[in-house]
Design an enzyme around this catalytic site. Structure first.
Site, PDB file in Angstrom:
ATOM      1  N   TYR A  79       7.799 112.346  31.704  1.00 17.78           N
ATOM      2  CA  TYR A  79       7.626 111.067  30.993  1.00 17.78           C
ATOM      3  C   TYR A  79       8.944 110.292  31.008  1.00 17.78           C
ATOM      4  O   TYR A  79       8.965 109.085  31.234  1.00 17.78           O
ATOM      5  CB  TYR A  79       7.198 111.348  29.546  1.00 17.78           C
ATOM      6  N   PHE A 131       1.469  81.059  41.681  1.00 17.20           N
ATOM      7  CA  PHE A 131       0.429  82.035  41.978  1.00 17.20           C
ATOM      8  C   PHE A 131      -0.448  82.113  40.729  1.00 17.20           C
ATOM      9  O   PHE A 131       0.042  81.855  39.620  1.00 17.20           O
ATOM     10  CB  PHE A 131       1.035  83.396  42.360  1.00 17.20           C
ATOM     11  N   THR A 132      -1.719  82.457  40.885  1.00 20.98           N
ATOM     12  CA  THR A 132      -2.656  82.388  39.752  1.00 20.98           C
ATOM     13  C   THR A 132      -2.132  83.108  38.509  1.00 20.98           C
ATOM     14  O   THR A 132      -2.088  82.534  37.418  1.00 20.98           O
ATOM     15  CB  THR A 132      -4.015  83.010  40.149  1.00 20.98           C
ATOM     16  N   ASP A 222      10.203  86.085  43.588  1.00 27.05           N
ATOM     17  CA  ASP A 222       8.985  86.891  43.667  1.00 27.05           C
ATOM     18  C   ASP A 222       8.911  87.447  45.087  1.00 27.05           C
ATOM     19  O   ASP A 222       8.587  86.738  46.037  1.00 27.05           O
ATOM     20  CB  ASP A 222       7.752  86.024  43.357  1.00 27.05           C
ATOM     21  N   LYS A 265       1.910  94.858  48.136  1.00 26.66           N
ATOM     22  CA  LYS A 265       1.872  94.118  49.402  1.00 26.66           C
ATOM     23  C   LYS A 265       2.892  94.675  50.394  1.00 26.66           C
ATOM     24  O   LYS A 265       2.638  95.688  51.021  1.00 26.66           O
ATOM     25  CB  LYS A 265       2.052  92.636  49.102  1.00 26.66           C
ATOM     26  N   ARG A 388      -9.746  80.457  47.657  1.00 26.70           N
ATOM     27  CA  ARG A 388      -8.469  80.004  47.102  1.00 26.70           C
ATOM     28  C   ARG A 388      -8.527  78.481  47.061  1.00 26.70           C
ATOM     29  O   ARG A 388      -7.995  77.778  47.891  1.00 26.70           O
ATOM     30  CB  ARG A 388      -7.279  80.472  47.953  1.00 26.70           C
ATOM     31  N   PHE A 454     -12.091  82.756  38.499  1.00 26.16           N
ATOM     32  CA  PHE A 454     -12.486  83.204  39.837  1.00 26.16           C
ATOM     33  C   PHE A 454     -12.793  84.696  39.880  1.00 26.16           C
ATOM     34  O   PHE A 454     -13.539  85.150  40.741  1.00 26.16           O
ATOM     35  CB  PHE A 454     -11.418  82.854  40.884  1.00 26.16           C
TER      36      PHE A 454
HETATM   37  C1  LIG Z   1       3.093  86.196  45.264  1.00 27.82           C
HETATM   38  C2  LIG Z   1       2.428  87.049  44.236  1.00 27.82           C
HETATM   39  N1  LIG Z   1       2.985  87.215  43.044  1.00 27.82           N
HETATM   40  C3  LIG Z   1       2.415  87.974  42.086  1.00 27.82           C
HETATM   41  C4  LIG Z   1       1.215  88.607  42.317  1.00 27.82           C
HETATM   42  C5  LIG Z   1       0.594  89.441  41.219  1.00 27.82           C
HETATM   43  O1  LIG Z   1       0.734  90.765  41.543  1.00 27.82           O
HETATM   44  P1  LIG Z   1      -0.344  91.909  41.114  1.00 27.82           P
HETATM   45  O2  LIG Z   1      -1.629  91.575  41.793  1.00 27.82           O
HETATM   46  O3  LIG Z   1       0.272  93.183  41.604  1.00 27.82           O
HETATM   47  O4  LIG Z   1      -0.451  91.861  39.653  1.00 27.82           O
HETATM   48  C6  LIG Z   1       0.606  88.477  43.555  1.00 27.82           C
HETATM   49  C7  LIG Z   1      -0.671  89.148  43.816  1.00 27.82           C
HETATM   50  O5  LIG Z   1      -1.374  88.900  44.740  1.00 27.82           O
HETATM   51  C8  LIG Z   1       1.215  87.660  44.530  1.00 27.82           C
HETATM   52  O6  LIG Z   1       0.664  87.470  45.729  1.00 27.82           O
END
Ligand SMILES: Cc1ncc(COP(=O)(O)O)c(C=O)c1O
Length: 480
Positions: A79, A131-132, A222, A265, A388, A454
């Site tokens: 842990y 990003f969303t 990011d 990714k 998208r 979505f």
């Molecule tokens: C550029 C980017 N930032 C953040 C995220 C969020 O990451 P996660 O899906 O691991 O929560 C993603 C996910 O697709 C992403 O493409």
């Protein structure tokens, strides 16, 4: 690796061999029609038993390497103080150059912590594009998200190699308008997911850093697709043509204050992390880590995945790993262009994106062209893509639609998973669909969640067009 054949044609040749496989199957068109109806015309709600090629996302769906799998076997499940964490911290130091590492369960968990620690209601954050999940977290924390992309960013027929660049003039204007004290951070997303996996250049990154530093604004990077952005820099920014991916990554990191990523990714594991050399930032973030994620040495991740992440971070700096997906995407995009299909150019980092505004030009944004196209792609091929576009935007506070800048159907190419014959199959079915695009009509919501609609929203096909498209398919191509 892109290899030139004796005919002069260049093709992407896989620099890995397949050792473990997962069976997939192509269900007949009649079943695909049932499945998409059951899923409310939302590809997120399809079950994989009904999906042939899963091109929904490259997130957590990449093939892991033998070394990553081997590392998982020796993980230390403590842990606190897990040795697996220290292997990750060493990899972060070696590859990215940061001394403080904090695992989190995935990318959005990092965004949650950053939003919590850095912004308060009334603040603003600057980005090359949102990003969303990023937008959702910063807005939930009360900040305004300023997307300061260049005019070229939204041109889906561009030849500009760096459509992910941040517009410096707009950044200066934002500083004047909001005041530097209200802009808590500038975030550079490598590569910009929602506008087609488009990279930014090192030149742009340096300029953003210089302006941000002048005003005391931290630069947040990011790095979810950091190796692909580095690959594009090598390919497209002449000064770096002879640099290794590892050198380009270190060069980018030299201007970064806080790094975070979704490791799902480029690093090909299921997890995420935040890293920095700034002890004060680290301490502020660390205070919240056990509340939302877990202890400092696992942060909500399984230690098996932490081991694999340490290996994945090192492996992603191999040009054949960094280039595996971009090269297949380039081939995919090239083949679609040969067939006159409206596809986003230049090819990006995570997917081949179809431009729904040009693919189904008869559909207004109020009828969700990208969502309709994603459903139609599934019907015509069994391939699962992702909307998208406007469905990926939520309504504003008054309940009005917020129309997306771009309407894209994204066919992700997970790293080292699909082969050239899969791509050729996709090209064929997309070409058939384009010839029958007039059969595709709009969608309307029957169940519409308020946040990130979505994911779970359910829709129906206007005029039952799915059945008509399926009928045309069956008549011309048979049951499959
Ligand atoms: C550029 C980017 N930032 C953040 C995220 C969020 O990451 P996660 O899906 O691991 O929560 C993603 C996910 O697709 C992403 O493409």
């Amino acid at each position: 690796m892109n290899v030139m054949l004796s005919t002069g044609k260049r093709i992407p040749v896989e620099m890995h061999k397949v050792r473990i496989v997962q069976q997939t199957r192509l269900v007949p068109i009649r079943r695909r029609l049932e499945a998409v109806t059951e899923a409310g015309y939302n590809t997120f709600l399809l079950r994989t038993k009904d999906v042939f090629l899963d091109m929904l996302t490259d997130s957590g769906t990449n093939a892991m390497s033998d070394n990553q799998l081997a590392a998982m076997m020796v993980s230390d499940d403590a842990y606190a103080g897990s040795e697996s964490f220290y292997k990750l911290a060493d990899a972060v130091k070696d590859v990215l150059g940061f001394s403080y590492t904090m695992p989190v369960h995935q990318g959005r968990a990092a965004e949650h912590l950053l939003a919590k620690v850095f912004v308060k209601p009334g603040d603003a954050v600057v980005m090359n594009y949102h990003f969303t999940t990023t937008k959702a977290h910063f807005e939930l924390a009360g900040a305004t998200v300023l997307e300061l992309y260049t005019d070229e960013a939204l041109n889906t027929q561009s030849t500009n190699p760096f459509r992910g660049n941040l517009d410096l003039r707009k950044f200066k204007e934002a500083i004047e308008k909001y005041g530097a004290a209200r802009i808590q951070l500038v975030r550079m997303e490598a590569t910009t997911n929602l506008i087609g996996g488009q990279p930014f250049s090192i030149k742009n990154l340096r300029e953003v850093k210089a302006l941000a530093a002048e005003h005391g604004i931290p630069l947040v990077f990011d790095g979810s697709l950091i190796s692909e952005n580095a690959y594009f820099i090598k390919e497209r920014e002449p000064e770096y043509a002879n640099w290794s991916i590892a050198e380009i990554v270190r060069e980018m990191m030299s201007v970064v204050d806080i790094f975070y990523l979704s490791a799902r990714k480029s690093a090909s594991v299921r997890g995420g992390m935040i890293a920095t050399n700034n002890k004060e930032y680290y301490d502020r973030l660390l205070a919240w880590l056990p509340v939302y994620e877990g202890f400092a040495t696992y942060g909500g991740m399984s230690t098996k995945e932490i081991e694999a992440m340490a290996v994945g971070l090192r492996e992603m700096t191999d040009v054949n790993v960094a280039g595996a997906s971009p090269q297949l995407i380039e081939y995919f995009v090239g083949r679609l262009l040969e067939n006159g299909i409206p596809v986003v150019t230049p090819p990006g980092g995570l997917a081949c994106h179809l431009d729904a505004k040009r693919f189904v030009p008869h559909l207004p944004q109020s009828e969700y062209p990208a969502g309709a196209l994603a459903a139609a792609i599934y019907l015509a091929s069994g391939i699962r893509s992702m909307e998208r576009g406007t469905i990926s935007m939520d309504r504003d506070a008054s309940g009005n639609e917020v129309y997306a800048d771009l309407e894209l159907a994204r066919l992700a190419v997970p790293r080292r998973v699909y082969t050239m014959s899969h791509i050729e199959y996709a090209v064929d079915r997309l070409t058939w669909l384009y010839r029958h695009a007039s059969l595709v009509k709009g969608l309307r919501f029957v169940e519409e969640p308020k946040v990130l609609r979505f994911f779970f929203g359910r829709l129906e096909a206007v005029d039952d067009w799915g059945a008509k498209l399926a009928g045309a398919f069956e008549t011309e191509l048979g049951p499959e």
